[in-house]
Scaffold this active site. Structure first.
Site: not given
Ligand code: UD1
Length: 417
Positions: A22-23, A92, A116, A121, A305, A396
């Site tokens: 998925k990711n 997201r 989610c 986030r 995850d 999902r």
């Molecule tokens: C992706 C995955 C999700 C997984 C996560 C961490 C996808 C579609 N989703 O989510 O399943 O749980 O990686 O492995 O690939 N953060 C900030 N500012 C930002 C971006 C992130 O503070 O601009 C923080 C987030 O709030 C969170 C952490 O960084 O606490 C990790 O987020 P991130 O690695 O960006 O996860 P996602 O890309 O949302």
């Protein structure tokens, strides 16, 4: 609001063919709009996050259709650059459209993305990185409006190795003028998959999988046919299910190295594991010792995850475990549901103290994708009958979750409401 009715206590035996990740598929779908040529993604899983992403692409003018389980995307007629708020809020990954649309049209807009409910986030890292590439960003009435006369390569330093921000930078930088360097990049295998796909389309991305990625801008990208990597989180979920229930299963499609920490933890629980090439075999007696401590970390650490499913395992094991969630603030929302099954868990901020005990059947409700999977796993291992309600969250990310579990010997049926 479908539900599962699950009778616990069946052993699981057999082989699981793992779906495409998925990711990986979600950012690949965003990347497909970078070219006007046809893009084919093979073996795309029938999950609702994919459906939402294809709706976004269609809304922007792309022609997207399934050919068996291959997805053909022709965005030669795409001209829209605004992702509707209703779809941005649905998932997201809509945020990836910012980088991709900026690359193609120099304009992009979306509402603050949903997904989610597992914490704040924010997307500040995405936006700061886009600004470094010369993008002007305005935030008006809950929408993010981006525009750039020209995208310029730059050095981008990420304070935290965000998976999504790293992917968004790749999408925005592939056709920028000059070279972009991402320092402190996320190292998840899904980043490597996106880089491989972009390179197949003619991009010049080097270093994906390490913490420094270099992207040399090219004038244009062309079409490609691509088979996405398999879903290590789905494989991990099934391995945890078999560990909890007892039995012997083999997953096909995921290499053991990409689940290193999980396999280590499962061995601590008392499972026998054999991993070779893209197969992982697990044998479990169903009587498990709790892990002392499990702490989520960016790759190659323990994946956030799989945190909920790992908690479900420990909740039914023997001993005491400390689970620490370092990625998301509120990723323990499934715990009160697990406690309805008799789990003894104390949550304090980002930690949960789990005292293992025998779980019993109960009626519980999913609140997010992985938390929902954890409830199913707990119900499969519990004594008696459970109902797991609101399967929209599970749909999902897991294609035919019930079919795969039933073929392994689980007693579970979907009741349509
Ligand atoms: C992706 C995955 C999700 C997984 C996560 C961490 C996808 C579609 N989703 O989510 O399943 O749980 O990686 O492995 O690939 N953060 C900030 N500012 C930002 C971006 C992130 O503070 O601009 C923080 C987030 O709030 C969170 C952490 O960084 O606490 C990790 O987020 P991130 O690695 O960006 O996860 P996602 O890309 O949302």
């Amino acid at each position: 609001m479908d539900k599962y009715v699950i009778e616990g206590g069946r052993r699981l035996t057999g082989t699981v063919t793992v779906q495409s990740a998925k990711n990986s598929v979600l950012p690949l779908l965003a990347a497909s709009i970078l070219t006007g040529d046809e893009v084919v993604l093979r073996a795309v899983p029938a999950i609702t996050d994919v459906v939402s992403m294809t709706e976004i692409l269609r809304g922007l003018g792309a022609d997207v259709r399934f050919d068996g389980d291959d997805l053909r995307i022709d965005s030669s007629g795409a001209e829209g650059y605004a992702v509707p708020a209703s779809l941005s809020r649905e998932l997201r990954s809509s945020v990836f459209m910012l980088g991709a649309l900026l690359s193609r049209f120099r304009r992009a807009s979306c509402a603050y993305p949903g997904g989610c409910d597992i914490g704040l986030r924010p997307i500040d890292l995405h936006l700061a990185a886009l600004r470094r590439l010369g993008v002007e960003i305005e935030e008006r009435e809950g929408r993010i409006l981006c525009s750039a006369e020209k995208l310029r390569g730059a050095e981008v330093v990420l304070d935290f190795p965000s998976v999504g921000a790293t992917e968004n930078i790749l999408l925005a930088a592939v056709c920028a003028e000059g070279t972009t360097t991402v320092c402190g990049a996320a190292k998840e295998p899904e980043i490597c998959d996106l880089a491989r796909f972009l390179n197949e389309m003619g991009a010049k991305v080097r270093g994906a999988g390490s913490d420094v990625i270099a992207i040399e801008g090219v004038p244009r990208l062309h079409g490609a046919k691509f088979t996405p990597m398999k879903d290590r989180i789905e494989a991990g979920t099934f391995l945890l299910a078999a560990a909890i229930c007892g039995g012997e299963i083999e997953t096909e499609g995921v290499r053991g190295e990409t689940l290193g920490l999980l396999l280590h933890k499962l061995r601590e629980n008392g499972c026998k594991i054999h991993a070779k090439n893209d197969k992982i075999r697990l044998q479990s007696s169903g009587k498990l010792r709790c892990n002392r401590r499990v702490e989520t970390m960016p790759y190659p650490g323990f994946p956030t995850d799989l945190q909920a499913q790992e908690t479900a395992l420990n909740a039914g094991g023997e001993g005491v475990t400390l689970i620490v969630e370092n990625l998301f603030e509120t990723r323990f929302k499934y715990v009160p549901e697990l406690m309805k099954m008799g789990a003894d868990i104390e949550v304090r901020g980002r930690s949960a103290l789990v005292r293992g005990r025998r779980l019993h059947g109960a009626s519980v409700t999913c609140g997010d994708l992985r938390g929902g999977a954890a409830l199913v796993l707990a119900a499969l291992g519990a004594e008696g009958v459970s109902e797991v309600c609101d399967l929209s969250h599970i749909d999902r990310g897991y294609a035919d979750f019930e079919g795969k579990l039933v073929r392994l010997g689980a007693s579970l049926r979907r009741v349509r409401i």
